[in-house]
Design a protein around this motif. Structure first.
Motif, PDB file in Angstrom:
ATOM      1  N   ARG A 199       0.816  -1.212   0.000  1.00 34.37           N
ATOM      2  CA  ARG A 199       0.000   0.000   0.000  1.00 34.37           C
ATOM      3  C   ARG A 199       0.848   1.259   0.000  1.00 34.37           C
ATOM      4  N   LYS A 235       1.573   5.320   1.060  1.00 31.76           N
ATOM      5  CA  LYS A 235       1.406   6.163   2.238  1.00 31.76           C
ATOM      6  C   LYS A 235       0.261   7.146   2.037  1.00 31.76           C
ATOM      7  N   GLN A 262      -3.301   8.599   1.273  1.00 28.08           N
ATOM      8  CA  GLN A 262      -4.621   8.065   1.592  1.00 28.08           C
ATOM      9  C   GLN A 262      -5.677   8.626   0.660  1.00 28.08           C
ATOM     10  N   PHE A 289      -6.671   4.022   1.262  1.00 22.01           N
ATOM     11  CA  PHE A 289      -5.362   4.382   0.718  1.00 22.01           C
ATOM     12  C   PHE A 289      -5.500   4.667  -0.773  1.00 22.01           C
ATOM     13  N   PHE A 303      -3.824   0.152  -2.789  1.00 18.50           N
ATOM     14  CA  PHE A 303      -3.845  -0.994  -1.880  1.00 18.50           C
ATOM     15  C   PHE A 303      -4.030  -2.240  -2.740  1.00 18.50           C
TER      16      PHE A 303
END
Length: 247
Positions: free
Chosen positions: A221, A223, A225, A233, A236
């Motif tokens: 994933r 960082k 979001q 995220f 992902f």
């Protein structure tokens, strides 16, 4: 000494010898095989408590499933508890790690359409104590275990790893230095409906998994979001392998 007295003494000596021999035998057996100390014999031992534990794990996963698609655009659901957007893909995962030294590598390869993907997780590091330096075995995680997030049901981890991975698409770097996590865990999906029966009202203390089966899960994933997605995220990527071979 009369004959009867000699017989009596001989009998007592013989019984004492037998008793002493039995005691010595019991002592030798205890020294050889050991005996539980209190409740020690029934608790779950940590791997390093075994005298011949090597720490070396070699596994392979087949029958790969990609949650959703690499072509998905937000909003997407890449946990898909309902099992409505599962994508059977051709691919394998190999795990060759040493849990004691937190070293080794996990390599996942799969094909979706005309594109080939490869994930390499080979830098392990812990962000929490239960992760035991980056690779851990014989622990519970997720759900209400108190370890990890509650996005998965509580599951027994035969083996788990946390660290940094790089993902390639057609031999070109697609995602570099992304957080990643793999789990050799209890089966989470119903083999008939493909649902994850989670979250549900708790009726028993065990997690909402099936200990009669096993799977390997892997995610990578970003960082960054994105609240439109689940998990929230920007990226992902989540795969599962339903056939697990210990080598």
């Amino acid at each position: 000494m009369s004959v009867s007295n000699r017989v009596a003494v001989w009998g007592i000596t013989l019984l004492a010898s037998v008793a002493m021999g039995g005691w010595i035998s019991a002592q030798a057996e205890e020294a050889q095989f050991g005996t539980p100390k209190g409740a020690e014999g029934t608790r779950i031992f940590k791997a390093p408590e075994h005298p011949f534990y090597s720490g070396e794990f070699r596994l392979k996963g087949d029958r790969a499933t990609l949650m959703g698609s690499m072509r998905d655009t937000p909003p997407w659901d890449h946990l898909d508890y309902a099992g409505k957007h599962l994508n059977s893909v051709k691919g394998t995962i190999t795990i060759e790690v040493n849990e004691l030294t937190n070293t080794g590598q996990v390599v996942a390869e799969f094909v979706e359409g005309s594109d080939r993907y490869r994930i390499v997780l080979d830098r392990f590091a812990a962000k929490a104590s239960f992760q035991d330096g980056g690779i851990a075995t014989r622990i519970y995680e997720h759900g209400d275990s108190g370890n990890g997030d509650p996005l998965y049901p509580k599951t027994w981890l035969y083996l788990g790893g946390w660290g940094t991975a790089t993902m390639q698409k057609n031999d070109q770097v697609l995602y570099k230095d992304y957080d990643a996590h793999f789990m050799v865990m209890e089966r989470s999906r119903d083999p008939k409906t493909h649902e994850v029966h989670y979250p549900v009202k708790r009726t028993l203390p065990g997690g909402e998994t099936d200990p009669a089966g096993m799977e390997i899960d892997l995610w990578i994933r970003s960082k960054e979001q994105n609240a439109k997605n689940f998990p929230p995220f920007e990226t992902f990527v989540h795969l599962c392998w339903e056939e697990v071979t210990w080598r």
